[in-house]
Design an enzyme around this catalytic site. Structure first.
Site, mmCIF file in Angstrom:
data_model
loop_
_atom_site.group_PDB
_atom_site.id
_atom_site.type_symbol
_atom_site.label_atom_id
_atom_site.label_comp_id
_atom_site.label_asym_id
_atom_site.label_seq_id
_atom_site.Cartn_x
_atom_site.Cartn_y
_atom_site.Cartn_z
ATOM 1 N N HIS A 86 0.821 -1.222 0.000
ATOM 2 C CA HIS A 86 0.000 0.000 0.000
ATOM 3 C C HIS A 86 0.850 1.264 0.000
ATOM 4 C CE1 HIS A 86 0.312 -0.109 4.537
ATOM 5 N NE2 HIS A 86 0.370 1.196 4.345
ATOM 6 N N ASP A 117 -0.050 -7.558 1.204
ATOM 7 C CA ASP A 117 0.411 -6.174 1.407
ATOM 8 C C ASP A 117 1.930 -6.076 1.506
ATOM 9 O OD1 ASP A 117 0.142 -3.436 1.601
ATOM 10 O OD2 ASP A 117 -0.255 -3.448 3.758
ATOM 11 N N GLY A 191 3.914 6.704 7.813
ATOM 12 C CA GLY A 191 5.321 6.682 7.400
ATOM 13 C C GLY A 191 6.075 5.480 7.949
ATOM 14 N N ASN A 192 5.545 4.851 8.997
ATOM 15 C CA ASN A 192 6.159 3.629 9.529
ATOM 16 C C ASN A 192 5.868 2.402 8.669
ATOM 17 O OD1 ASN A 192 5.995 4.931 12.668
ATOM 18 N ND2 ASN A 192 7.698 3.556 12.229
ATOM 19 N N SER A 193 4.803 2.457 7.874
ATOM 20 C CA SER A 193 4.400 1.276 7.089
ATOM 21 C C SER A 193 5.557 0.729 6.277
ATOM 22 C CB SER A 193 3.244 1.646 6.137
ATOM 23 O OG SER A 193 2.068 1.863 6.839
#
Length: 196
Positions: A86, A117, A191-193
Site C-alpha cells: 500500500h 500487502d 510513514g512507519n508502514s
C-alpha cells in the site's frame, strides 16, 4: 501495526534484564530507509480520485502531485528492499532516502502481492552489512519486546519500542482486509508502514 514481515533478531539483555535496543539500532540502521512515492493525479488511470493511504479519506485537488511516505528495509544479500504494497501502489516514482546519502535514490517495484500487502523494490544502493532477516510470525509471542525503526511523518530512523499486545488480529482498512495482524503498543504513525 501492519507488519507482515517481522525480523528474527532478538535483542541482547542488559544487566537489568531489559533488551539493549542501542546495539540493535546501531547494527541495523543502515539497512532501513525512508520511502517517498509520488503519484501524479493527471495520469488518467481512469480510476478517479482515491485515498493515498488505506486510512486516509482526504483527497488532494485534481491535477496536483500527491506523495505517500513509508519505510523499507534491505532483506536480501542482492540489496532487495521489502516494504508494504500500500506504500507504493499506484506510485509513478518511488524514491528512497538511504542512510548516509544526501540525494534521493529512485527505486523500481520488482514484485508485489496486494493480498499480503508486501512489495519488493530494487535500487542502485550500496548493500549494507548486516541486512535484516525475515522472521516467522509463529516465533512471535504476546508480551515480547518490539522495536520499530521507521520514518513516521518522514522522520527517518525513528525508533519506538513496546510489546507484542496480541496476535492474529483481523482488521479492515478501506478496501483491504488484514486477517492476521500482530498488534503492538509501540508507537506506529504514518510513514512507519513497511518498516521492520
Amino acid at each position: 501495526m501492519v507488519k507482515k514481515a517481522q525480523t528474527s533478531v532478538r535483542p541482547k539483555r542488559t544487566s537489568t534484564g531489559l533488551p539493549n535496543f542501542v546495539t540493535l539500532v546501531q547494527r541495523y540502521k543502515k539497512a532501513v530507509m525512508g520511502i517517498e512515492v509520488v503519484q501524479s493525479l493527471t495520469t488518467g488511470r481512469g480510476l478517479g480520485p482515491r485515498p493515498l493511504f488505506p486510512w486516509d479519506r482526504s483527497q488532494p485537488r485534481q491535477g496536483r502531485s500527491a506523495m505517500n511516505i513509508g519505510t523499507g528495509f534491505v532483506f536480501h544479500p542482492r540489496g532487495y528492499i521489502l516494504t508494504n504494497e500500500h506504500v507504493v501502489s499506484d506510485g509513478d516514482r518511488i524514491m528512497l532516502r538511504v542512510f548516509g546519502k544526501k540525494d534521493l535514490v529512485e527505486a523500481q517495484v520488482v514484485g508485489r502481492n496486494r493480498a499480503h500487502d508486501i512489495a519488493i523494490l530494487s535500487a542502485d544502493i550500496p548493500i549494507p552489512s548486516p541486512i535484516l532477516k525475515i522472521g516467522q510470525g509463529k516465533d512471535v509471542h504476546v508480551g515480547e519486546w518490539v522495536l520499530a525503526i521507521g520514518s513516521p511523518l518522514g522522520l527517518d530512523n525513528t525508533v519506538t519500542v513496546g510489546i507484542v499486545s496480541a496476535k492474529n488480529r483481523p482488521l479492515q482498512i478501506g478496501d483491504r482486509e488484514y486477517p492476521n495482524l500482530i498488534q503492538t503498543d509501540a508507537a506506529i504513525n504514518r510513514g512507519n508502514s513497511g518498516g521492520p
